[in-house]
Write a protein that holds these residues in place. Structure first.
Motif, PDB file in Angstrom:
ATOM      1  N   ALA A  60       3.717   2.953  -2.741  1.00  0.00           N
ATOM      2  CA  ALA A  60       3.688   3.444  -1.362  1.00  0.00           C
ATOM      3  C   ALA A  60       4.987   4.164  -1.043  1.00  0.00           C
ATOM      4  N   VAL A  61       4.889   5.361  -0.451  1.00  0.00           N
ATOM      5  CA  VAL A  61       6.063   6.166  -0.097  1.00  0.00           C
ATOM      6  C   VAL A  61       6.007   6.439   1.404  1.00  0.00           C
ATOM      7  N   VAL A  62       7.067   6.033   2.109  1.00  0.00           N
ATOM      8  CA  VAL A  62       7.159   6.227   3.559  1.00  0.00           C
ATOM      9  C   VAL A  62       8.402   7.067   3.824  1.00  0.00           C
ATOM     10  N   ASN A  63       8.215   8.293   4.297  1.00  0.00           N
ATOM     11  CA  ASN A  63       9.334   9.180   4.595  1.00  0.00           C
ATOM     12  C   ASN A  63       9.476   9.315   6.113  1.00  0.00           C
ATOM     13  N   LEU A  64      10.505   8.673   6.670  1.00  0.00           N
ATOM     14  CA  LEU A  64      10.791   8.734   8.109  1.00  0.00           C
ATOM     15  C   LEU A  64      12.014   9.593   8.407  1.00  0.00           C
ATOM     16  N   PHE A  91       4.495   7.722 -11.166  1.00  0.00           N
ATOM     17  CA  PHE A  91       3.598   6.680 -10.685  1.00  0.00           C
ATOM     18  C   PHE A  91       2.547   7.327  -9.780  1.00  0.00           C
ATOM     19  N   GLY A  92       1.619   6.495  -9.345  1.00  0.00           N
ATOM     20  CA  GLY A  92       0.621   6.980  -8.404  1.00  0.00           C
ATOM     21  C   GLY A  92       1.144   6.865  -6.983  1.00  0.00           C
ATOM     22  N   TYR A  93       1.888   7.888  -6.535  1.00  0.00           N
ATOM     23  CA  TYR A  93       2.527   7.828  -5.225  1.00  0.00           C
ATOM     24  C   TYR A  93       1.485   8.083  -4.124  1.00  0.00           C
ATOM     25  N   VAL A  94       1.532   7.238  -3.093  1.00  0.00           N
ATOM     26  CA  VAL A  94       0.641   7.357  -1.939  1.00  0.00           C
ATOM     27  C   VAL A  94       1.512   7.398  -0.684  1.00  0.00           C
ATOM     28  N   ASN A  95       1.354   8.436   0.118  1.00  0.00           N
ATOM     29  CA  ASN A  95       2.175   8.611   1.313  1.00  0.00           C
ATOM     30  C   ASN A  95       1.646   7.740   2.452  1.00  0.00           C
ATOM     31  N   TYR A  96       2.567   7.078   3.132  1.00  0.00           N
ATOM     32  CA  TYR A  96       2.261   6.231   4.295  1.00  0.00           C
ATOM     33  C   TYR A  96       3.049   6.756   5.491  1.00  0.00           C
ATOM     34  N   ASP A  97       2.495   6.558   6.648  1.00  0.00           N
ATOM     35  CA  ASP A  97       3.203   6.899   7.887  1.00  0.00           C
ATOM     36  C   ASP A  97       3.882   5.692   8.517  1.00  0.00           C
ATOM     37  N   ASP A  98       3.421   4.502   8.166  1.00  0.00           N
ATOM     38  CA  ASP A  98       3.925   3.274   8.785  1.00  0.00           C
ATOM     39  C   ASP A  98       4.573   2.415   7.709  1.00  0.00           C
ATOM     40  N   SER A  99       5.847   2.098   7.894  1.00  0.00           N
ATOM     41  CA  SER A  99       6.561   1.293   6.907  1.00  0.00           C
ATOM     42  C   SER A  99       6.019  -0.131   6.859  1.00  0.00           C
ATOM     43  N   ALA A 114       7.033  -0.342  -2.724  1.00  0.00           N
ATOM     44  CA  ALA A 114       7.095   0.702  -1.702  1.00  0.00           C
ATOM     45  C   ALA A 114       8.492   1.290  -1.656  1.00  0.00           C
ATOM     46  N   LEU A 115       8.557   2.606  -1.387  1.00  0.00           N
ATOM     47  CA  LEU A 115       9.815   3.306  -1.145  1.00  0.00           C
ATOM     48  C   LEU A 115       9.821   3.734   0.316  1.00  0.00           C
ATOM     49  N   ILE A 116      10.825   3.246   1.050  1.00  0.00           N
ATOM     50  CA  ILE A 116      10.919   3.533   2.481  1.00  0.00           C
ATOM     51  C   ILE A 116      12.207   4.312   2.721  1.00  0.00           C
ATOM     52  N   ILE A 117      12.077   5.535   3.265  1.00  0.00           N
ATOM     53  CA  ILE A 117      13.225   6.403   3.553  1.00  0.00           C
ATOM     54  C   ILE A 117      13.453   6.369   5.059  1.00  0.00           C
ATOM     55  N   PRO A 118      14.582   5.793   5.529  1.00  0.00           N
ATOM     56  CA  PRO A 118      14.806   5.651   6.982  1.00  0.00           C
ATOM     57  C   PRO A 118      14.955   7.010   7.661  1.00  0.00           C
ATOM     58  N   LYS A 135      20.678   4.920   3.013  1.00  0.00           N
ATOM     59  CA  LYS A 135      19.971   3.774   2.450  1.00  0.00           C
ATOM     60  C   LYS A 135      18.556   4.190   2.036  1.00  0.00           C
ATOM     61  N   LEU A 136      18.217   3.896   0.798  1.00  0.00           N
ATOM     62  CA  LEU A 136      16.855   4.024   0.300  1.00  0.00           C
ATOM     63  C   LEU A 136      16.319   2.614   0.074  1.00  0.00           C
ATOM     64  N   VAL A 137      15.268   2.245   0.779  1.00  0.00           N
ATOM     65  CA  VAL A 137      14.741   0.888   0.710  1.00  0.00           C
ATOM     66  C   VAL A 137      13.579   0.859  -0.280  1.00  0.00           C
TER      67      VAL A 137
END
Length: 644
Positions: A60-64, A91-99, A114-118, A135-137
């Motif tokens: 899961a990839v979340v770009n905020l 990997f099989g990256y899937v974009n998310y809007d909600d962390s 999951a990769l969460i970009i603040p 910070k990259l979470v």
């Protein structure tokens, strides 16, 4: 020894006849022979090439990230990170809007990590005010899958390094643009340019001296070439003269004859001198006698005048003879002295001629060949040509050094007074991005992480061994009219008790013996008991339907489940058939339930997967009650299955 061999052959022959008498035994031999290959194939194919199936691992990839405006440039590092990840297709990256939704999917096992970009990622990372400002979470669950969490940690470190490198490249591009290609401060650059200008001036002076010396060298080489040509011609003429002189020189035998003749001449003159002395003495005596005879004759009156005149003439002739002999003796002495000197001179001459002959022969052998003299002349011509080219090159060097000096002077005058320095600290600019790894359902160590995969395998193995304690198709005659459930449940009561004991001992070993922390001890104990009973029912069902071959199939089925349940690697990396059959394997649900009970993984939801396992055990229990035939024996004929 002969009796021993015959005994072995006898026993072996009967065993072979037994195989031929019962074809099922031959089939069993084939199955036993193939079994290791099947085991190896199952395990190896599940871990054959995990890298080629990495895209099946859902991330899961979340770009905020909201981006930042910095030094007349717009940066959105988060968007760049997402773009590069998509292009890498690791990997099989899937974009998310909600962390939070991404975290929930990781906790429930619907995503590997999951990769969460603040939203303030670019504004903290680009200026580089402090180390790790951006910070990259990376969010992962060790309890769900310990191997996947390890992959997530490695991914975080690699991603942080790549992002830092990318930011450093862009920063240096800005610095180099503002500083007109320099990586140092203007003051240091100016000092360096001044040093270069001084060096260029020295280089120009040296180039002028070198050009003058090169011109003189070129002129000297021309003169040297002319002199070498004259010297080679003179050497050729000298060589020809010496070779002619060497060919015309008298041989040593003639020189020896000349010396011997001169010595003989000197010796003959010596002997002649002695003879002349004796002749002179005799003539003197003869003269004295003639003089006395003439005196007596003049005084004698008896002798006629003619006799007296003859005696007088004789005395005068003898006197002349004595004078002539004296004169001849003196001349002979001079001639003897000359012959002696001639002999000495001839000796010196012959010795000198021999020495001169040796010197001429040695000089002739040491003279260079005409071809060597031609090579010398050719080399001198090449030297003259090279000196000319060197002179031309030095002239060009002189012109280049003048141009270099002029260019450095222009550069020194064109340097700006100052440049804009980048903001931030050195440490922050070097490492402005720091991955933060957040772990859910923390696992104490790798042994604890593998425990949920090992425990179901141990339960299955225990159930398989417990099935060997009974003859699954044999009942006492009195039970022939019992109901099918009563027959089967009564038959397997002993294995059920054994499996219950196995589950209790296994739980004690894990919690007290290995000191593995357990999140929910009651749920953990329930999972062990239910899984052990369900596995036993499956093994007994296979034994009821296929006999002893069912027990062998149960072991093969264990290998399939271990590979399909992610026991070695995440099942997504195994790919193919294993990923398809994984949701249908009882061990897959058992592992999930145990992880939920031990670590609180999957949100602590252990009851649902355990219900599926219970359903599988109940279904096989019911099927085993009615499928398969019983063999009824007198209680006295029933024997234990294990011989000790």
């Amino acid at each position: 020894m002969r009796n021993f061999a015959s005994q072995v052959r006898y026993v072996a022959r009967h065993e072979m006849m037994l195989l031929l008498r019962y074809p099922k035994m031959l089939l069993a031999v084939v199955v036993v022979a193939v079994l290791p290959s099947v085991y190896a194939a199952i395990y190896l194919t599940s871990v054959w090439d995990p890298g080629s199936h990495s895209q099946a691992l859902k991330v899961a990839v979340v770009n905020l990230d909201e981006g930042v405006h910095y030094r007349d440039h717009v940066f959105n590092v988060g968007a760049q990170v997402v773009y590069k990840l998509g292009r890498s297709a690791r990997f099989g990256y899937v974009n998310y809007d909600d962390s939070e939704q991404a975290r929930q999917d990781v906790r429930m096992g619907r995503a590997a990590f999951a990769l969460i970009i603040p939203k303030d990622f670019s504004s903290n990372a680009v200026p580089g005010a402090q180390p790790g400002g951006g910070k990259l979470v990376v969010y992962a669950s060790e309890g769900n899958n310990f191997q996947t969490a390890a992959i997530a940690k490695q991914f975080a470190n690699e991603l942080g390094h790549e992002v830092n490198e990318s930011l450093n490249e862009r920063r240096w591009s800005m610095v180099l643009t503002n500083a007109a290609g320099s990586q140092r401060s203007v003051d240091e650059l100016r000092a360096g340019v001044n040093a270069l200008r001084t060096g260029a001036a020295d280089l120009q002076a040296g180039a002028n001296q070198a050009a003058t010396a090169g011109r003189a060298l070129s002129n000297g080489s021309v003169k040297l070439n002319a002199g070498v040509n004259q010297a080679t011609d003179g050497f050729k003429q000298l060589g020809n003269g010496l070779r002619t002189l060497d060919s015309k020189r008298p041989p040593n035998s003639e020189l020896n004859r000349l010396k011997v003749g001169a010595d003989a001449l000197a010796s003959g003159h010596t002997d002649l001198s002695k003879g002349m002395d004796e002749l002179q003495g005799g003539s003197h005596k003869l003269l004295e006698g003639a003089t006395a005879f003439k005196t007596e004759a003049d005084d004698s009156l008896l002798l006629p005048t003619r006799v007296k005149d003859g005696v007088g003439q004789l005395a005068g002739g003898l006197n002349q003879l004595d004078d002539g002999i004296r004169t001849a003796a003196d001349a002979q002495k001079k001639l003897a002295d000359g012959a002696t000197r001639l002999s000495a001179g001839v000796g010196t001459l012959t010795t000198g001629m021999r020495t001169m002959t040796g010197a001429i022969r040695q000089a002739v052998t040491k003279l260079p060949e005409d071809s060597q003299l031609d090579e010398l002349a050719s080399g001198s011509a090449q030297l003259s040509h090279g000196a000319g080219e060197l002179s031309e090159g030095l002239q060009k060097l002189k012109g280049g050094s003048q141009a270099l000096s002029s260019g450095l002077m222009l550069l020194a005058d064109s340097l700006p007074a100052s440049i804009d320095t980048p903001e931030g600290s050195p440490e922050g600019l070097a490492n402005s991005v720091k991955p933060i790894i957040e772990i859910d359902a923390v696992v104490g160590n790798s042994g604890s992480g593998f425990a949920p995969n090992v425990i179901p395998a141990a339960l299955w193995l225990g159930a398989g061994v417990a099935a060997f304690l009974i003859h699954i198709r044999v009942l006492p005659r009195h039970a022939k009219k019992f109901s099918p459930p009563a027959k089967f449940i009564g038959k397997v009561s002993v294995p059920i008790l054994v499996v219950a004991l196995q589950a209790a001992l296994l739980g004690t070993t894990v919690t007290w013996g290995l000191h593995v922390p357990v999140h929910n001890i009651a749920a953990f104990a329930t999972c062990l008991g239910v899984a052990g009973m369900s596995f036993l029912m499956i093994v007994l069902f296979l034994s009821r339907t296929m006999g002893d071959a069912g027990k062998v199939f149960a072991m093969v089925f264990l290998a399939v489940q271990l590979s399909a349940s992610g026991g070695v690697l995440p099942v997504e990396l195994s790919g193919g058939l294993y990923e398809v059959i994984s949701p249908w394997m009882p061990m897959t649900w058992t592992i999930q339930a145990i992880k939920a009970a031990m670590f609180g993984a999957y949100g602590g939801a252990w009851s649902t997967p355990m219900a599926w396992v219970s359903l599988a055990g109940l279904a096989t229990l019911l099927l085993a009650c009615w499928i398969g035939r019983w063999r009824y024996l007198h209680p006295a004929q029933m024997r234990p299955t294990v011989g000790l």
